[in-house]
Structure formats: C-alpha cells, structure tokens
Design a protein around this motif. Sequence first.
Motif, short mmCIF file in Angstrom:
data_model
loop_
_atom_site.label_atom_id
_atom_site.label_comp_id
_atom_site.label_asym_id
_atom_site.label_seq_id
_atom_site.Cartn_x
_atom_site.Cartn_y
_atom_site.Cartn_z
N TYR A 127 48.90 77.21 21.31
CA TYR A 127 48.85 77.86 19.99
C TYR A 127 47.99 79.11 19.94
N LYS A 148 55.86 76.75 22.32
CA LYS A 148 54.93 77.32 21.34
C LYS A 148 54.93 78.84 21.56
N ASP A 159 42.72 74.81 27.46
CA ASP A 159 43.97 74.43 26.80
C ASP A 159 44.26 75.54 25.79
N GLY A 214 53.59 70.91 26.92
CA GLY A 214 52.24 71.44 27.15
C GLY A 214 51.33 70.39 27.76
N THR A 215 51.46 69.16 27.29
CA THR A 215 50.66 68.07 27.83
C THR A 215 50.86 67.94 29.34
C1 LIG Z 1 50.60 71.22 21.32
C2 LIG Z 1 49.29 71.03 21.96
C3 LIG Z 1 49.16 70.43 23.20
C4 LIG Z 1 50.33 69.96 24.02
O1 LIG Z 1 51.27 69.32 23.28
P1 LIG Z 1 52.79 69.15 23.76
O2 LIG Z 1 53.44 68.65 22.55
O3 LIG Z 1 52.75 68.20 24.87
O4 LIG Z 1 53.29 70.48 24.19
C5 LIG Z 1 47.91 70.31 23.74
N1 LIG Z 1 46.82 70.75 23.09
C6 LIG Z 1 46.90 71.34 21.89
C7 LIG Z 1 45.67 71.83 21.23
C8 LIG Z 1 48.14 71.52 21.29
O5 LIG Z 1 48.23 72.11 20.12
#
Ligand SMILES: *Cc1c(COP(=O)(O)O)cnc(C)c1O
Length: 424
Positions: free
Chosen positions: A215, A238, A212, A97-98
């Motif tokens: 979740y 997710k 973003d 996600g990042t």
């Molecule tokens: C999980 C998450 C991310 C991205 O995390 P990754 O582990 O890189 O997928 C970004 N923002 C929020 C709020 C998250 O919960």
Amino acid sequence: MDLNLLHDEYGVDTDLLDLALEVEEEITPEWKHLKKIASVNHLKVLTAFKQLQVSSHHLLGSTGYGYGDVGRETLDALYAKVFRAEKALVRGHFVSGTHAISSCLFGVLRPGDELLSVTGTPYDTLQKVIGLKGNVKGTLRDWGIIYKQVDLTPGGEPDYPAIAQAINKNTRVVALQRSAGYQWRKALDIDTIAQIIRQVKTINSELICFVDNCYGEFVEEREPSEVGADLVAGSLIKNPGGGLAPTGGYVVGRADLIEQVAAALTAPGLGSDVGATLDMNRVLFQGLFLAPLVVREALKSAVFAARLFSRLGYEVLPAYNSPRADIVQGVLLGDREKVRLFCQGIQEASPVDARVTPVPWNMPGYQDEVIMAGGTFIQGSSIELSADAPMRPPYAVYVQGGLSFDYAKIALLCAAQKIRQTKG
Ligand SMILES: *Cc1c(COP(=O)(O)O)cnc(C)c1O
C-alpha cells in the motif's frame, strides 16, 4: 456529476450531494500536492522504461521453464531501477503479498536467528507465517526462528530506545511495516523509515532491514529501498500493479538477498532464472507504467473519504489534510452494523458484482472474521476501490483504492448513505 442520477439510481440524499460538492472544494489544495508526487513518480518510471529500452518483444511471455525470458528479466531490471535497488524479483508466481513477504523471511532467516518487528504486531496474515497465532504448520517458529517485537509508542512513533535494547547478537532481520494494516495508527513515512534504518545500522550494519511496502508504493517520492532498506516486498494487486496486474508480488533489494529469496520461491539452484510468465508480461509492464496515476486517483479518493466522513461526524485516520504514507483511509464507525452497511454501500456501487451482499467470513490467514467489499475486476484487488474491516472493536473500516476518483466518489457517497440507515 449528474446529481439527479445519483439520487434516483443510488438513493443518495440531496444534502449528501451538496456536502460532496463542498468537500471536493475543500480538498483542492491536497489534490495539488498529490499531482506533484505523481509527476515525480511518472518521470521515474518512464525514465526507467527508456533507459532499459523496453521493447515490444519484452511484452511477450514464455512457457514451460521460462528459460531466457527477456521480458521477465527486463521487468525485474525495471523494478530495480524504479525502486533504486540492486535487484528485483517480480513474479506472478507469488500468490499474494503475504507470499512475497513470507518468501523474504524464509529466504534469509536461519534456525536460531531472530526476527525483530519494530512496528508492533505485523499484519494479520504474517502473524500466521511467524507462528504467533493459529495452529499452523511450517511457520518460522517451527523452523526455530525466534520472533521479537517492539511496539510503536502510543503516539504511533518508533520507540528508538526500545529498538536499541531489543537488538542482540542473534538478531538477523529487522522488520518494518509501512502501512498500518488493521491497526488504528498512521502509516510510517519515508523519513521515519530512514531514521529507523539509520539507527539499526549504527548498532549493527550487518542487520537486514526488511520493509513490508504493501500500500505504500508511489505514495511518496521515494521508496524504502532509497533510504537503506535491504529488502522490500509488496503485492502486485495493490499499488505497483496499477490495477492491471492479475496476480503476483515483487521483492526488491540487495542482490545477494534477492537470490536467497528466489531460492525460497522456486528452488535452490533454480532461483530467479526460471518461471514461465505465460501472457502476463505485458500487463505487468503496463501496470507499473500506470501505477503513479492509479495511486494518485486512490489517494484523492482517500482524501475525499477522510473529509466526507469527518464532516459526517466520524473520526478518521489520517485527517484529509495530513501527509499520507499509504493509500489506506481508516474510518472509525464504532459499530458492527455500520461496518456491514458501509461495505454494502461500496459493493452496491461497484462495476462488478454489485448485486452481491458482503458478509463477514473467516478468510484464510486471518484470525477474526473479516468483511470485504470490492466489486473488482481482479479478485480481491485493493488498488481497485475496496473496503474491509476485521469484525472486532473499535469497528473501524479501512477503505482504499479507486482506479478513478470520480467512480470512488460515487461509491463513497453510497456508503455514507447506507450508514445513515442505522442509529448508534
Ligand atoms: C495487503 C497487505 C499485506 C499482504 O496481503 P496479501 O493480501 O497477502 O497481499 C501485508 N501487509 C500489509 C500491511 C498489507 O496491507
């Protein structure tokens, strides 16, 4: 539930088992509500499959450059339809996600531009992307992008006057985070996201509103892209991957912006037209199809956790009967050892790696030590039941996911049992 087996095999005290029965009874009204949301989202997803005439050959993948991969193109179109966006980029090539979020920011921001977060400090890994923390090279800051932030009010609401004041002629992207991340605040609901975007657009309609969405997918009946967000990103391990996606991320939004993001992900000129999907298409389609169901199970598990741990005397966020905007359940344990034991309980009741003991470690991208429990089929997947916590006060643990409620219930009872072993 075979209560004796839970007692004998997992060591759960009988009074906890009785409590679990009561809690299940208490959460029945919430369950009805969750079923309705899932029905709406299933209809949305199924209709998109039908309208796009998803066919068996779309489920096959491609190799090499991945030119003309109709499966990939149809999956993009499917996400665009489900999220009511102009275009989508759904790729196993996003490592997380990042990475999807980072590609959005690097894709649309240019030197001298300002990025304004209006939901306070962003998620831990994004602080490094921006260049706020750690000695990392290649950050947005290195590229001359200025970062500003407006915190939420102490009550967790957007600070509208401060947002209006922070916007200036250099502001280009306004960023919102739907989920709370490792912060003790409630998630942003869609109505609030809509209101923030409305205000921002009134000030300057050219500003890019980025959300973003990690979740948050399928937790409500609408997504941020349906209420004016220009660019929305999340992780496929997710919610929207439905527990089947083995890796990847997605971005949906305005067509011109999606092309800029694609250029950042692949290369300028290549954009979204390349990228082998190997054997991944089928599980990404099927994962999206199952996602409303899986999110429903995860939400039911979160509601159960909220009621169980509040009945056991812990502060929880959100409360079991509050509206939800993400799948995360915070439990304030207030004690480092309890956080460790809670995670151990979840891990010991996992289908995979139950024999492993989770310990806090310095995860790449995170500032504080983090402990993570999750005996998941997909490494690090947090739509599968998982619990994690940064090892810092107030020592809250965040639990989320659960492909099946009945499984999550067992694991949560094991966690409840474990934290009984400590005083404090
Ligand atoms: C999980 C998450 C991310 C991205 O995390 P990754 O582990 O890189 O997928 C970004 N923002 C929020 C709020 C998250 O919960």
